[in-house]
Design a protein around this motif. Sequence first.
Motif, PDB file in Angstrom:
ATOM      1  N   ALA A  43       0.820  -1.219   0.000  1.00 36.10           N
ATOM      2  CA  ALA A  43       0.000   0.000   0.000  1.00 36.10           C
ATOM      3  C   ALA A  43       0.850   1.264   0.000  1.00 36.10           C
ATOM      4  CB  ALA A  43      -0.937  -0.007   1.210  1.00 36.10           C
ATOM      5  N   LEU A  44       1.974   1.246   0.710  1.00 34.68           N
ATOM      6  CA  LEU A  44       2.801   2.446   0.835  1.00 34.68           C
ATOM      7  C   LEU A  44       3.897   2.528  -0.226  1.00 34.68           C
ATOM      8  CD1 LEU A  44       3.222   2.663   4.727  1.00 34.68           C
ATOM      9  CD2 LEU A  44       1.588   3.874   3.254  1.00 34.68           C
ATOM     10  N   ALA A  45       4.160   1.444  -0.903  1.00 35.44           N
ATOM     11  CA  ALA A  45       5.192   1.465  -1.948  1.00 35.44           C
ATOM     12  C   ALA A  45       4.699   2.276  -3.140  1.00 35.44           C
ATOM     13  CB  ALA A  45       5.518   0.046  -2.389  1.00 35.44           C
ATOM     14  N   SER A  46       5.605   3.027  -3.748  1.00 36.31           N
ATOM     15  CA  SER A  46       5.215   3.851  -4.892  1.00 36.31           C
ATOM     16  C   SER A  46       5.974   3.416  -6.146  1.00 36.31           C
ATOM     17  CB  SER A  46       5.496   5.328  -4.628  1.00 36.31           C
ATOM     18  OG  SER A  46       6.881   5.591  -4.633  1.00 36.31           O
ATOM     19  N   VAL A  47       5.294   3.505  -7.265  1.00 36.76           N
ATOM     20  CA  VAL A  47       5.925   3.202  -8.549  1.00 36.76           C
ATOM     21  C   VAL A  47       7.054   4.188  -8.819  1.00 36.76           C
ATOM     22  CG1 VAL A  47       5.559   3.020 -11.041  1.00 36.76           C
ATOM     23  CG2 VAL A  47       3.833   2.137  -9.457  1.00 36.76           C
ATOM     24  N   SER A  48       6.897   5.414  -8.334  1.00 31.48           N
ATOM     25  CA  SER A  48       7.948   6.418  -8.530  1.00 31.48           C
ATOM     26  C   SER A  48       9.248   5.987  -7.872  1.00 31.48           C
ATOM     27  CB  SER A  48       7.504   7.767  -7.952  1.00 31.48           C
ATOM     28  OG  SER A  48       6.396   8.281  -8.646  1.00 31.48           O
ATOM     29  N   GLU A  49       9.163   5.495  -6.638  1.00 28.93           N
ATOM     30  CA  GLU A  49      10.373   5.051  -5.950  1.00 28.93           C
ATOM     31  C   GLU A  49      10.990   3.846  -6.646  1.00 28.93           C
ATOM     32  OE1 GLU A  49      12.063   3.538  -1.596  1.00 28.93           O
ATOM     33  OE2 GLU A  49       9.921   3.959  -1.836  1.00 28.93           O
ATOM     34  N   ILE A  50      10.148   2.921  -7.075  1.00 27.39           N
ATOM     35  CA  ILE A  50      10.649   1.738  -7.779  1.00 27.39           C
ATOM     36  C   ILE A  50      11.385   2.157  -9.043  1.00 27.39           C
ATOM     37  CG2 ILE A  50       9.967  -0.350  -9.022  1.00 27.39           C
ATOM     38  CD1 ILE A  50       7.601  -0.538  -6.982  1.00 27.39           C
ATOM     39  N   ALA A  51      10.790   3.062  -9.807  1.00 34.01           N
ATOM     40  CA  ALA A  51      11.407   3.527 -11.042  1.00 34.01           C
ATOM     41  C   ALA A  51      12.735   4.218 -10.765  1.00 34.01           C
ATOM     42  CB  ALA A  51      10.459   4.467 -11.779  1.00 34.01           C
ATOM     43  N   GLU A  52      12.751   5.077  -9.735  1.00 31.43           N
ATOM     44  CA  GLU A  52      13.978   5.802  -9.403  1.00 31.43           C
ATOM     45  C   GLU A  52      15.090   4.835  -8.992  1.00 31.43           C
ATOM     46  OE1 GLU A  52      15.548   9.328  -6.366  1.00 31.43           O
ATOM     47  OE2 GLU A  52      13.440   8.735  -6.388  1.00 31.43           O
ATOM     48  N   ARG A  53      14.766   3.855  -8.141  1.00 27.09           N
ATOM     49  CA  ARG A  53      15.783   2.916  -7.675  1.00 27.09           C
ATOM     50  C   ARG A  53      16.256   1.979  -8.789  1.00 27.09           C
ATOM     51  NH1 ARG A  53      13.908   1.017  -1.642  1.00 27.09           N
ATOM     52  NH2 ARG A  53      15.358  -0.679  -2.144  1.00 27.09           N
ATOM     53  N   ALA A  54      15.374   1.734  -9.761  1.00 24.10           N
ATOM     54  CA  ALA A  54      15.753   0.879 -10.892  1.00 24.10           C
ATOM     55  C   ALA A  54      16.447   1.667 -11.995  1.00 24.10           C
ATOM     56  CB  ALA A  54      14.522   0.171 -11.455  1.00 24.10           C
ATOM     57  N   GLY A  55      16.419   3.014 -11.896  1.00 24.65           N
ATOM     58  CA  GLY A  55      17.046   3.847 -12.907  1.00 24.65           C
ATOM     59  C   GLY A  55      16.305   3.862 -14.221  1.00 24.65           C
ATOM     60  N   ILE A  56      14.970   3.785 -14.135  1.00 26.34           N
ATOM     61  CA  ILE A  56      14.144   3.788 -15.343  1.00 26.34           C
ATOM     62  C   ILE A  56      12.995   4.778 -15.155  1.00 26.34           C
ATOM     63  CG2 ILE A  56      14.679   1.389 -15.949  1.00 26.34           C
ATOM     64  CD1 ILE A  56      11.977   0.644 -14.678  1.00 26.34           C
ATOM     65  N   SER A  57      12.122   4.870 -16.156  1.00 30.00           N
ATOM     66  CA  SER A  57      10.984   5.785 -16.069  1.00 30.00           C
ATOM     67  C   SER A  57       9.736   5.041 -15.593  1.00 30.00           C
ATOM     68  CB  SER A  57      10.701   6.407 -17.439  1.00 30.00           C
ATOM     69  OG  SER A  57      10.274   5.406 -18.354  1.00 30.00           O
ATOM     70  N   LYS A  58       8.818   5.785 -14.972  1.00 33.93           N
ATOM     71  CA  LYS A  58       7.538   5.190 -14.566  1.00 33.93           C
ATOM     72  C   LYS A  58       6.770   4.618 -15.762  1.00 33.93           C
ATOM     73  CE  LYS A  58       4.779   7.333 -11.802  1.00 33.93           C
ATOM     74  NZ  LYS A  58       3.995   8.421 -11.142  1.00 33.93           N
ATOM     75  N   PRO A  59       6.715   5.341 -16.892  1.00 36.29           N
ATOM     76  CA  PRO A  59       5.968   4.780 -18.019  1.00 36.29           C
ATOM     77  C   PRO A  59       6.479   3.406 -18.465  1.00 36.29           C
ATOM     78  CG  PRO A  59       6.358   7.115 -18.379  1.00 36.29           C
ATOM     79  CD  PRO A  59       7.156   6.729 -17.168  1.00 36.29           C
ATOM     80  N   LEU A  60       7.795   3.156 -18.308  1.00 42.48           N
ATOM     81  CA  LEU A  60       8.319   1.851 -18.716  1.00 42.48           C
ATOM     82  C   LEU A  60       7.741   0.746 -17.833  1.00 42.48           C
ATOM     83  CD1 LEU A  60      10.274   0.400 -20.639  1.00 42.48           C
ATOM     84  CD2 LEU A  60      12.008   0.587 -18.849  1.00 42.48           C
ATOM     85  N   ILE A  61       7.601   1.018 -16.542  1.00 41.02           N
ATOM     86  CA  ILE A  61       7.011   0.021 -15.640  1.00 41.02           C
ATOM     87  C   ILE A  61       5.577  -0.278 -16.050  1.00 41.02           C
ATOM     88  CG2 ILE A  61       6.220  -0.384 -13.269  1.00 41.02           C
ATOM     89  CD1 ILE A  61       8.707   1.049 -12.274  1.00 41.02           C
ATOM     90  N   TYR A  62       4.809   0.767 -16.339  1.00 37.28           N
ATOM     91  CA  TYR A  62       3.418   0.552 -16.752  1.00 37.28           C
ATOM     92  C   TYR A  62       3.350  -0.151 -18.109  1.00 37.28           C
ATOM     93  CZ  TYR A  62       1.956   3.510 -12.877  1.00 37.28           C
ATOM     94  OH  TYR A  62       1.729   4.024 -11.618  1.00 37.28           O
ATOM     95  N   ASN A  63       4.317   0.136 -18.964  1.00 30.72           N
ATOM     96  CA  ASN A  63       4.355  -0.519 -20.268  1.00 30.72           C
ATOM     97  C   ASN A  63       4.602  -2.018 -20.116  1.00 30.72           C
ATOM     98  OD1 ASN A  63       4.551  -0.774 -23.157  1.00 30.72           O
ATOM     99  ND2 ASN A  63       6.775  -0.770 -22.952  1.00 30.72           N
ATOM    100  N   TYR A  64       5.484  -2.391 -19.181  1.00 30.51           N
ATOM    101  CA  TYR A  64       5.834  -3.799 -18.989  1.00 30.51           C
ATOM    102  C   TYR A  64       4.794  -4.561 -18.170  1.00 30.51           C
ATOM    103  CZ  TYR A  64      10.665  -3.253 -20.728  1.00 30.51           C
ATOM    104  OH  TYR A  64      11.779  -3.049 -21.498  1.00 30.51           O
ATOM    105  N   PHE A  65       4.274  -3.921 -17.117  1.00 34.08           N
ATOM    106  CA  PHE A  65       3.462  -4.657 -16.148  1.00 34.08           C
ATOM    107  C   PHE A  65       2.010  -4.189 -16.051  1.00 34.08           C
ATOM    108  CE2 PHE A  65       7.902  -4.842 -14.818  1.00 34.08           C
ATOM    109  CZ  PHE A  65       8.092  -6.217 -14.714  1.00 34.08           C
TER     110      PHE A  65
END
Length: 217
Positions: A42-64
């Motif tokens: 619930a508290l995890a954010s896609v923004s943090e995941i993207a930042e730590r992975a060194g990628i963009s948020k749209p790429l995460i949504y594109n993949y998953f």
Amino acid sequence: MPSSTASAGSARRSGTKGVARADREEQIVEVAGQVFAERGFALASVSEIAERAGISKPLIYNYFGSKEGLLVACLRRGGQVLAEEMERTAALGEVGIARALVTLDGVFRVLEPQPWIWRLLNDPTLARTSEVAAIIDVYQDRVAALARDGVGELMHLAGDDDPVDIDAMTHVWSNVFDSLVTWWVDHPDETPASMTARSSRLFAAVFGADRVGLRGR
């Protein structure tokens, strides 16, 4: 000049900056699993995941597709990793306490670089949507089958083939197993080798050194 078909094929095979899509997805799942385990879904954010992975948020949504889709990918990978490791050690042919120890040792070793798997699969705060529940149920069913098999062998060696006794002991062993792994995950200074040795000593205290194979140690 390359054809448009070849270019399209290359795009499907690769992620950003020339990284193959499968490799990029694996990287994202690894980072997302860590964030979900640390923060809770619930508290995890896609923004943090993207930042730590060194990628963009749209790429995460594109993949998953969504944050929930990313969680499903993490759970599926984690469940597969753990279940396959337990099935591998079960196939080694050890029986009784020796099988319990080799199973624990395998789990400690496979989880050492990725303890988030255990935390995420055992997170009581996860919303059990139908897809999440289905993945966790498949993992738990595979593990439960191995536990019943191992405990059945142990009880047979002790001369007890009563099915109700075996069922009760399977519940006991599953709780002991989960408690040992959880304790280890919460004590990151413990190496897999030291935790396996600790488990051996604990079993020896309960069952006796001869039963655990610790005579002379």
